[in-house]
Scaffold this motif. Sequence first.
Motif, short mmCIF file in Angstrom:
data_model
loop_
_atom_site.label_atom_id
_atom_site.label_comp_id
_atom_site.label_asym_id
_atom_site.label_seq_id
_atom_site.Cartn_x
_atom_site.Cartn_y
_atom_site.Cartn_z
N VAL A 207 1.83 4.40 1.53
CA VAL A 207 1.51 5.07 2.79
C VAL A 207 1.88 6.55 2.66
O VAL A 207 2.86 6.88 2.00
N PRO A 208 1.07 7.43 3.24
CA PRO A 208 1.34 8.86 3.10
C PRO A 208 2.75 9.20 3.59
O PRO A 208 3.15 8.75 4.67
N GLU B 218 -10.84 -2.93 -1.32
CA GLU B 218 -9.54 -3.40 -0.83
C GLU B 218 -9.50 -4.91 -0.60
O GLU B 218 -8.47 -5.44 -0.16
N THR C 121 -4.87 -8.13 8.18
CA THR C 121 -5.41 -6.82 7.77
C THR C 121 -4.66 -6.38 6.52
O THR C 121 -3.45 -6.62 6.38
N ILE D 224 0.86 -1.18 0.00
CA ILE D 224 0.00 0.00 0.00
C ILE D 224 0.90 1.23 0.00
O ILE D 224 1.97 1.22 0.62
N ARG E 188 -2.25 -6.73 18.34
CA ARG E 188 -2.28 -6.59 19.81
C ARG E 188 -3.69 -6.88 20.35
O ARG E 188 -3.86 -7.69 21.27
N SER F 263 -14.59 -2.62 7.36
CA SER F 263 -14.89 -1.86 8.58
C SER F 263 -15.59 -0.53 8.33
O SER F 263 -16.25 0.00 9.21
N ASN G 10 -1.62 -4.95 10.74
CA ASN G 10 -1.70 -3.74 11.59
C ASN G 10 -1.36 -4.10 13.05
O ASN G 10 -1.97 -5.01 13.62
N1 LIG Z 1 -7.01 2.21 2.98
C1 LIG Z 1 -7.09 3.41 2.40
O1 LIG Z 1 -8.04 3.76 1.72
C2 LIG Z 1 -5.97 4.40 2.61
C3 LIG Z 1 -5.97 5.57 1.89
C4 LIG Z 1 -4.91 6.46 2.07
C5 LIG Z 1 -3.93 6.16 2.96
N2 LIG Z 1 -3.95 5.00 3.66
C6 LIG Z 1 -2.89 4.75 4.61
O2 LIG Z 1 -2.53 3.38 4.61
C7 LIG Z 1 -2.36 2.94 5.92
C8 LIG Z 1 -3.44 2.02 6.37
O3 LIG Z 1 -4.00 1.32 5.32
P1 LIG Z 1 -4.86 -0.03 5.44
O4 LIG Z 1 -6.24 0.31 5.06
O5 LIG Z 1 -4.18 -1.14 4.74
O6 LIG Z 1 -4.69 -0.51 6.92
P2 LIG Z 1 -5.32 -0.41 8.33
O7 LIG Z 1 -5.47 0.96 8.87
O8 LIG Z 1 -4.41 -1.31 9.01
O9 LIG Z 1 -6.81 -1.02 8.22
C9 LIG Z 1 -7.08 -2.37 7.84
C10 LIG Z 1 -8.16 -2.93 8.72
O10 LIG Z 1 -7.62 -3.12 10.03
C11 LIG Z 1 -8.55 -2.60 10.98
N3 LIG Z 1 -7.92 -2.22 12.22
C12 LIG Z 1 -7.17 -1.14 12.47
N4 LIG Z 1 -6.78 -1.12 13.77
C13 LIG Z 1 -7.32 -2.22 14.34
C14 LIG Z 1 -7.30 -2.75 15.66
N5 LIG Z 1 -6.64 -2.16 16.65
N6 LIG Z 1 -7.97 -3.90 15.89
C15 LIG Z 1 -8.63 -4.52 14.89
N7 LIG Z 1 -8.70 -4.05 13.64
C16 LIG Z 1 -8.04 -2.92 13.36
C17 LIG Z 1 -9.18 -1.44 10.26
O11 LIG Z 1 -10.40 -1.11 10.90
P3 LIG Z 1 -10.89 0.44 11.07
O12 LIG Z 1 -11.38 0.86 9.74
O13 LIG Z 1 -11.96 0.30 12.12
O14 LIG Z 1 -9.72 1.24 11.54
C18 LIG Z 1 -9.36 -2.00 8.86
O15 LIG Z 1 -10.52 -2.77 8.78
C19 LIG Z 1 -2.39 4.13 6.81
O16 LIG Z 1 -1.07 4.64 6.92
C20 LIG Z 1 -3.29 5.05 6.03
O17 LIG Z 1 -3.07 6.38 6.39
C21 LIG Z 1 -4.97 4.11 3.49
#
Ligand SMILES: NC(=O)c1ccc[n+]([C@@H]2O[C@H](COP(=O)([O-])OP(=O)(O)OC[C@H]3O[C@@H](n4cnc5c(N)ncnc54)[C@H](OP(=O)(O)O)[C@@H]3O)[C@@H](O)[C@H]2O)c1
Length: 249
Positions: free
Chosen positions: A70-71, A148, A114, A68, A219, A173, A214
């Motif tokens: 990441v910003p 995704e 995730t 992915i 955790r 989510s 994640n």
């Molecule tokens: N995905 C996008 O559209 C997008 C766009 C731009 C930038 N990014 C950047 O990419 C990174 C994250 O992307 P990602 O979408 O692959 O990953 P992510 O934030 O890890 O989310 C993936 C899944 O994990 C869940 N999750 C997060 N924390 C959790 C926890 N403590 N316990 C259980 N589940 C949890 C999220 O639920 P929740 O939704 O409830 O948090 C989501 O369903 C970040 O740095 C973000 O800023 C993502």
Amino acid sequence: MSTWVEGTVVRLRKWTDELYSLQLKADIAPFTAGQFTRIALDINGERVARPYSFVNGPDNPLLEFYFIIVPHGPLTHHLIDLQPGAPVFIAPRGAGFFILDEVPAADNLWMLATGTAIGPFLSILATTEVWQRFKRIVLVHAVRTAEELTYSEEIRQLLAQHPEQLEFIPFVSREDTDFAIRGRVPDAIENGQLEARAGLTLNAETSQVMICGNPGMVRDTTAVLEACGLKKNKRRDPGQITTEQYWKD
Ligand SMILES: NC(=O)c1ccc[n+]([C@@H]2O[C@H](COP(=O)([O-])OP(=O)(O)OC[C@H]3O[C@@H](n4cnc5c(N)ncnc54)[C@H](OP(=O)(O)O)[C@@H]3O)[C@@H](O)[C@H]2O)c1
Ligand SMILES: Cc1cc2nc3c(=O)[nH]c(=O)nc-3n(C[C@H](O)[C@H](O)[C@H](O)COP(=O)(O)OP(=O)(O)OC[C@H]3O[C@@H](n4cnc5c(N)ncnc54)[C@H](O)[C@@H]3O)c2cc1C
């Protein structure tokens, strides 16, 4: 052996504006499914390297990595500029212990991912060993939005090949769908939704759980499983929970 092998880009596959898979050819040593390697590019005169899990099975010479953007991430913004034929540096051998050799015997294997962490599970599912070792396998892919839920064709093929053995459970989510569990994995373990959907009990007697992605999810899921009587899997003190996190909280 030198620190880096020069590989060649075969294809960059775009799934969404943020999600990509990089396919490479490179002459590296054999790896074990579930392991990661390091990929590097020379950016502004500096070699910038990051770990990435193999998505391909060990028998497939076309190496694949799912990432992915990441910003403000130093490497990922440059990975998406790669064209077929471009050189990429890769470590000469795989590393890491998120592999089946580290997972004790059990009836059922739960694979909880995730985002991009679906990758190492696809590599493990490409081995014959995993299907021989476990009666049932539950693959969970938890993402923010339905688009995704990548690698759906590959997962559909696995389901067709192993209809009695494999269960795939998507989590989304941040939007409603008519097929995925809405919400987060730890909550669905606590309220019984995950077990109900899998048609299986998640307990220390019958289950091994591999969790990847994640760090918050790793955790929180570990804490919920510990409350259900499972414990972390260590070499000298075997348990049921084997984890890998992709970054630090
Ligand atoms: N995905 C996008 O559209 C997008 C766009 C731009 C930038 N990014 C950047 O990419 C990174 C994250 O992307 P990602 O979408 O692959 O990953 P992510 O934030 O890890 O989310 C993936 C899944 O994990 C869940 N999750 C997060 N924390 C959790 C926890 N403590 N316990 C259980 N589940 C949890 C999220 O639920 P929740 O939704 O409830 O948090 C989501 O369903 C970040 O740095 C973000 O800023 C993502
Ligand atoms: C063992 C291991 C295996 C890994 N395998 C993969 C993989 O297969 N695919 C992959 O995309 N990343 C993977 N990563 C993360 C990867 O190494 C990089 O950190 C990531 O690609 C971002 O690189 P960057 O240089 O752009 O930013 P970095 O400076 O490395 O990261 C900046 C921030 O981005 C966030 N972040 C990093 N990786 C992710 C991610 N995957 N999903 C959501 N947020 C993230 C974190 O908040 C991190 O602090 C793995 C990390 C480890 C430790």
